[in-house]
Structures are given as C-alpha cells and as structure tokens.
Design a protein around this motif. Sequence first.
Motif, PDB file in Angstrom:
ATOM      1  N   HIS A  35      69.307  68.182  13.696  1.00  0.00           N
ATOM      2  CA  HIS A  35      68.818  68.990  14.854  1.00  0.00           C
ATOM      3  C   HIS A  35      67.282  69.070  14.794  1.00  0.00           C
ATOM      4  N   ILE A  36      66.664  69.580  13.559  1.00  0.00           N
ATOM      5  CA  ILE A  36      65.357  69.819  13.380  1.00  0.00           C
ATOM      6  C   ILE A  36      64.454  68.453  14.102  1.00  0.00           C
ATOM      7  N   THR A  37      64.855  67.196  13.407  1.00  0.00           N
ATOM      8  CA  THR A  37      64.373  66.153  13.870  1.00  0.00           C
ATOM      9  C   THR A  37      64.411  65.781  15.653  1.00  0.00           C
ATOM     10  N   ASN A  41      61.526  65.838  18.307  1.00  0.00           N
ATOM     11  CA  ASN A  41      61.318  64.609  19.374  1.00  0.00           C
ATOM     12  C   ASN A  41      61.407  65.088  20.829  1.00  0.00           C
ATOM     13  N   ALA A  42      62.311  65.850  20.996  1.00  0.00           N
ATOM     14  CA  ALA A  42      62.626  66.338  22.343  1.00  0.00           C
ATOM     15  C   ALA A  42      61.283  67.110  22.817  1.00  0.00           C
ATOM     16  N   ALA A  43      60.491  68.083  21.878  1.00  0.00           N
ATOM     17  CA  ALA A  43      59.216  68.641  22.287  1.00  0.00           C
ATOM     18  C   ALA A  43      58.377  67.635  22.419  1.00  0.00           C
ATOM     19  N   PRO A 221      73.296  68.768  23.192  1.00  0.00           N
ATOM     20  CA  PRO A 221      71.933  68.189  22.840  1.00  0.00           C
ATOM     21  C   PRO A 221      71.257  69.410  22.530  1.00  0.00           C
ATOM     22  N   VAL A 222      70.005  69.079  22.089  1.00  0.00           N
ATOM     23  CA  VAL A 222      68.758  70.101  21.902  1.00  0.00           C
ATOM     24  C   VAL A 222      67.776  69.931  23.249  1.00  0.00           C
ATOM     25  N   SER A 223      66.987  70.645  23.509  1.00  0.00           N
ATOM     26  CA  SER A 223      66.292  70.587  24.892  1.00  0.00           C
ATOM     27  C   SER A 223      64.886  71.017  24.600  1.00  0.00           C
ATOM     28  N   VAL A 237      67.975  65.687  24.371  1.00  0.00           N
ATOM     29  CA  VAL A 237      68.279  64.661  23.471  1.00  0.00           C
ATOM     30  C   VAL A 237      69.398  64.939  22.555  1.00  0.00           C
ATOM     31  N   THR A 238      70.011  63.698  22.187  1.00  0.00           N
ATOM     32  CA  THR A 238      71.118  63.899  21.179  1.00  0.00           C
ATOM     33  C   THR A 238      70.911  62.483  20.393  1.00  0.00           C
ATOM     34  N   PRO A 239      71.535  62.470  19.513  1.00  0.00           N
ATOM     35  CA  PRO A 239      71.713  61.172  18.450  1.00  0.00           C
ATOM     36  C   PRO A 239      72.829  60.378  19.067  1.00  0.00           C
ATOM     37  N   LYS A 240      72.690  59.113  18.953  1.00  0.00           N
ATOM     38  CA  LYS A 240      73.714  58.107  19.680  1.00  0.00           C
ATOM     39  C   LYS A 240      74.843  58.243  18.797  1.00  0.00           C
ATOM     40  N   SER A 241      74.699  58.324  17.274  1.00  0.00           N
ATOM     41  CA  SER A 241      75.821  58.375  16.321  1.00  0.00           C
ATOM     42  C   SER A 241      76.108  59.590  16.146  1.00  0.00           C
ATOM     43  N   GLY A 242      75.621  60.856  17.009  1.00  0.00           N
ATOM     44  CA  GLY A 242      76.347  62.232  16.961  1.00  0.00           C
ATOM     45  C   GLY A 242      75.451  62.981  15.823  1.00  0.00           C
TER      46      GLY A 242
END
Length: 596
Positions: A35-37, A41-43, A221-223, A237-242
């Motif tokens: 979530h932090i990563t 990345n989202a920011a 997702p995180v936004s 964004v959200t990781p493809k692998s969950g």
Amino acid sequence: MKKKTLVPLIVFLLGICLVSFIVYKTDTHEREQRHITAQLNAATYGERIKNEITDGIEITNALGQILISENGEIHQFDTIAGNLMSDSIESVQLAPDGIVTDIYPTAGNEAGKIDLIHDKDRGKISCYARDNHTIITQGPFELKQGGYGIAVRNPVYLKDKNEQEYFWGFTIVILRVPDIFSDSIHALSDFGYEYRILKTETPWSDTYKVVYQSDGQINHPVSYAFTIGNENWKFEVTPKSGWRNNILIVVTSGIFLAIILFLSILTRVWLVAKENKNKFQILAHTDSLTGIYNRYGFDGLAEKMISKNPQTHFVAALLDIDDFKLINDIYGHSYGDRALKSLADSMKAFFPSNALLGRNGGDEFGILLPNCTFKEVAQQMQQFTKLPKTFSHMGKGQQFYISLGYAEYPTFASSYSQLMRCADAALYEIKLHGKNGCMAYREGLQSGVRKQLGFAFKDISEHLPGAFIIYRADRKDDELFYANNEFLHMSGYKDIDELFRLTKKSFRNLIREDEQQQIESSIWEQIDSGNENDYIHFHLRKADGTYLSVLDHGRIVYSQQHGRVFYVLFMDWEDMHIHYNKILKEKVKDKNVYIK
C-alpha cells in the motif's frame, strides 16, 4: 490419549497457531508495504499526469497571452499553432465569442467549428468556464480521426477602452488520450500495476467519470487526487497480483509448516525414545517372570537407599523355595515358574508398598524393609513364612514352602553387601535345621558363601543302583510323580510322558491285573502294622504289554508338598535270584574246600 501422541499433537497445534500468526503478520506487513509503495507510485505518477495535462493547458495560456498582447488578434495562427503542437495534441483551436473559427491542423477537423456556448453538449460547461473565469476540461470523447480526446478550454478576457474586462472567447487544445500521459502509464504497467484515471464529469458535480484505465481488474485501489481548474481528478492504482503476496505467503507457510511438522515428529521421536529408554531401564532392572526387580535392579536400588540414609535402620531378607529342584523335576520347569510367580505375587500382596522386592536368581528372592529393626519385623517374617503358598497343576493347588533369613543394618552390618551376607547366613542356618522356617541373623552365624546343602535330586535319582519311582500314597487315588531313567529302561517306556500316558499316572496300572488287589492289600497291611518299609514281589506291566517279575522295596514318607508319598526301588526278581544263587554256590564251594 498417550503422552507420546498428545504432546506432539499439542506441539503441532501450537505450531499451526504460531505459523498462522507469523503468516498473518507477514501478510499484514506485506500489504502495508504494498500500500505504501502503491501510494507513492500513485502520487508520483499522478503528479506527472497532472503536469502532462498542465503542459497541454500551457498551450492555451500561451495563445491567450498572444491574444491579450495583440488586442484579440493572432496573426499567422497556423505557424504559431504548428510550433506548439506535439504527438499528444490532436489540435489547437480559437473560439472568439465561444465560436470555433480557427483549427490547426485544418484537415480532418472541419467539423470542430461549432458554437460552444449554444451547443447542446458543450454549452453548459462552456458557459460555466466563461462565467467563473476557470479552465475546464471535457471528455473523453471519441475523435473522428480515431481514439479519444479531452478538450481543454481556457477562457480569455480583454479590456475595452474603459478598462472594462469582457469575454473574448476560448483558446482550446484537444489532448489525445492516452498519449498525453503515456510515459506514466507505461512505467506503471512495467512496475506491475493496474491503473485508472478519473475526473468529475463537470466542475459542479461529484460524480467521477473514467478518463482512461488499464485492461485488468482494479480491486481496492489507492488513489492520488489533484485539481485542474475547478475540476477534481483521481489517479488510482492497484498491484496486478493483488495486495497479497501469495507466493510469499505460500513459501512462508510451507517453510514454517515443514519446521512445525519436523518439530512435531522430532518431539514424538524424542518421547518414544524416552519411553523406550525408560522401558529398557525397567526391563534391565526387572525380572520378566515375576515383575519385581532382578538382581541388578534390587542390588542397585538397595545400595542406593542405604547409602542415602546411612543412619536409618533397614532389614534385609533372603528367601528361597524349599526343594525347588524337586518341583521342576516332578512337574516340569513351567510349573516351577508358576511357583516362582506365585511367591512373588504373595510378596507383593503381603509386604508394604515401600518394601523393595527382588528376585536374585533361580528360586532366591530378596526383601529390603526401611525404617525398622529385626525385632520389629520378627512376627511379620514368621507370618509370611508360614503363609500358605501354592501353584496350580492340572486344576489342583500344589503347596510349597519357603525358608527365610533376615538381618538388620546397621546393627549387624556396616554396608549393604555385609547385610546381605548376614541374611544369607541366617537362611543357611534355617536350611541346616530342616527348612520351612525363618530366622534372624545373630552373632556367631557363619556368613560368606553358602555351602552346598546336598546333591540335585535328579542327579541322585539317575545314579541310584536300581529303578526308582515316586507316587502318592493314597488307597483310592494314587498318582505317579516321577520315574528315573533306570526304571524307564527296565519297563520299556521311551520317556516319562509315555509312562504317564499308558498308566494314566497310576501305580496300580503297573501291576498285573490279577495281582492288583492282592498287592495293594499287602502294601497297606505292612504300612498299617507300623512299618515304614514294605517288600512286595509282583509282576510289573511293561510298555509292550509283557510282564517282568520284580521285587518292590517301598518306603512311605511325609512330604510338605504332597502329603504321604511312596519312594520305591525295583529289582529284577530273576536277576536277583541268579545273582544270589551264584553267591550261595560260591560260599558252599569255599566251605567244602575248607572242610577237606
């Protein structure tokens, strides 16, 4: 449930709980890190997307500045617009009074010349931009050239001669989607993220509309939110692998489960080994027949008890079965074992639980009683010695007797070994005085290695100069107990089992049928007259059914085990007559010679 099963199960269950906790903490930590990563990345890329859209807006600002400086005129629009174009820009437009009049490039964009203020789809939002002096974005919408675009409309205001501000129109840029933010979304895709770009449908609305998104599913997702003009944008964004690292969870779970399983198995192996070690220790110290301590176990524990409590009084007793060899010879070793087990059981039942009991070997047993003197246990020892002891033989209880000697520490002995020698001396003294009794050690008794009390019964019987049997002296129910090899050879029986089987273990069946009543009457007549011995001549039935003329010399005795029994020697009648006639003739001959 046995300890060796329950403990490993508890270890396994606790291990499962521990593994679950570790996996939970690992999963939680991993999700937090993801979530932090993802938030970073989202920011980061959300800000890039904002800047990329803002770069498009800057084109409208540049055109606006030219209009303001040129009092609402732009000369050589195509040249200026051409210089401002990039791969992500579909077209650059001017809309004086809200009506699109100039478009670069012109080819293919003729349909874009419309009245924005009065257009059904664009009028309301264009009027909002005009009236609120704010940049607005609209879209995405499908481009006639293919793909999608976002329209950026920047209102331009000029001043009249009276310095009053008035609305000139819009400078417009049509941005290609997703070309405008392709670098950012390509980077996120390479990093393994699904993404989505959203904006509010209108500046006055809270409803978001997707501008562009990746093909994969987006869950939780995180936004990153940002504002352009009066419109709100979100980049999700959200990781493809969950959010879970399933590979890490599986690997972690597998490793720790294997460790827990290994520990559970190791625990069981350790418990089984410990149990087996205890069993082997017990077996090493226990007599398998009687279930009490063997010589090794008894000596070790007894010596340890005395050495730990040197000031405590102990009484040690040694006992054995009287005429034990006779029991083995008459009944067989299996019944001798029964007698030994019966004696051990009676010891366990009679003596207190703190008494140490052991079988020293053969028919000899040991007892160690703590916290008592030889005077205090005298009655107890006498009582145990006289207690009836039996073993079962063919459904009948056969009685046997014991002899017992005991001594006290430290009154007569300063060590365990000396104590046992004293008890042995007392036992030897009992044997010399007729057996079946008990005696306490006293000063003057010879200790040390016990002397041989006699020859083995079987050894004596097999070397007697004649055939020999033992049977119970009962008028109506006699029973054969024993026959030596000389008798078996004389009567033609191959072994004692065949003798017992063919005679049904009865002495009567050894006598010729027509003589049975007469012989039995003669035997009991001699006995009833007060004689311990009888002499009978009769015909002995052999194994093959023939008869042998014999002289029977019997003696009736009392046995503690069997009551009255006959010990009988047999001599071949004819051989005896031949032998004695020969001797007589020799004597007559010698006498005649002397007379001459």
